[in-house]
Design an enzyme around this catalytic site. Sequence first.
Site, PDB file in Angstrom:
ATOM      1  N   ASP A   1      -2.727  12.375  -2.255  1.00  0.00           N
ATOM      2  CA  ASP A   1      -2.664  13.839  -2.454  1.00  0.00           C
ATOM      3  C   ASP A   1      -2.831  13.971  -4.113  1.00  0.00           C
ATOM      4  O   ASP A   1      -1.852  13.543  -4.970  1.00  0.00           O
ATOM      5  CB  ASP A   1      -1.375  14.557  -2.182  1.00  0.00           C
ATOM      6  CG  ASP A   1      -1.376  16.135  -2.162  1.00  0.00           C
ATOM      7  OD1 ASP A   1      -1.977  16.523  -2.873  1.00  0.00           O
ATOM      8  OD2 ASP A   1      -0.851  16.559  -0.936  1.00  0.00           O
TER       9      ASP A   1
ATOM     10  N   GLU B   1       0.744  -1.075   0.139  1.00  0.00           N
ATOM     11  CA  GLU B   1       0.101   0.064  -0.140  1.00  0.00           C
ATOM     12  C   GLU B   1       0.819   1.284   0.070  1.00  0.00           C
ATOM     13  O   GLU B   1       1.732   1.300   0.917  1.00  0.00           O
ATOM     14  CB  GLU B   1      -1.054  -0.133   1.292  1.00  0.00           C
ATOM     15  CG  GLU B   1      -1.819   1.308   1.297  1.00  0.00           C
ATOM     16  CD  GLU B   1      -3.148   1.105   2.119  1.00  0.00           C
ATOM     17  OE1 GLU B   1      -3.786   2.200   2.258  1.00  0.00           O
ATOM     18  OE2 GLU B   1      -3.289   0.086   2.572  1.00  0.00           O
TER      19      GLU B   1
ATOM     20  N   GLU C   1       4.550   4.997   4.205  1.00  0.00           N
ATOM     21  CA  GLU C   1       4.036   6.226   4.435  1.00  0.00           C
ATOM     22  C   GLU C   1       5.073   7.028   5.379  1.00  0.00           C
ATOM     23  O   GLU C   1       5.926   6.549   6.073  1.00  0.00           O
ATOM     24  CB  GLU C   1       2.861   5.915   5.653  1.00  0.00           C
ATOM     25  CG  GLU C   1       2.254   7.103   6.126  1.00  0.00           C
ATOM     26  CD  GLU C   1       1.439   7.968   4.943  1.00  0.00           C
ATOM     27  OE1 GLU C   1       2.031   9.140   5.062  1.00  0.00           O
ATOM     28  OE2 GLU C   1       0.724   7.659   4.339  1.00  0.00           O
TER      29      GLU C   1
END
Length: 235
Positions: free
Chosen positions: A138, A64, A89
């Site tokens: 984003d 992910e 992340e």
Amino acid sequence: MFSQHKQETPPSRLYGRRKGRPLRRSLQELLDHELPRRRLTLPEGQGILELETLFPGKREVWLEVGFGGGEHLAAQAAANPEVGLIGAEIFRNGIATLLRALVEQDCDNVLIFEEDARLLLPALPEASLSRVFLLFPDPWPKSRHHKRRFIQPETLDQLAHLLRDDAEFRLASDDPTYVTWMLRHLLAHPDFVWLAERAEDWRQRPADWPATRYEAKALAEGRKPVFLRFRRRRR
């Protein structure tokens, strides 16, 4: 082999927040004590990660990209204990929230990469990923920032190299311009096939696709998310 697009060097400058509000003590303790044993680090030089060693006994590995608060990743980890998952992340608050969920669920099949996922891709073996997720990234709406978007021809070349035959690439966004950007690039790429057969296939989230806070926020603000599923063509 990658397709015809030139492969670029991974970005040296990363975009996006690393920190948000100060963490509560319990979340900071998770970063201090839980993250070290779940952290994925790159091999020295230009080495390739040995996923069989990182995820012993797992039948597949999923990735992910930018997991945000980690709701989707944690839910997938709990529902698929036979799968090894990598979450990339840079936002520390989101990493801490994911760690809390993993501990509460007693999930031990997730490794966390604390940098931009584009730095990780060159270190993954060819045809090693069975599923990749890019959920509500984003959109970088200003034209001068479009180069910061994750979906680029070069990145899709890398993903095509890393995905197994018939593997799935799942994407979601509530930004119409970025949805158009995603579709334009993926439909133009020779290694990906859009799985949608009717409008409901991209309007509704599949049952095995856990919801995220970003989807809930979009719906609350009147924006309709789009859910895209692409298959990696057979080599």
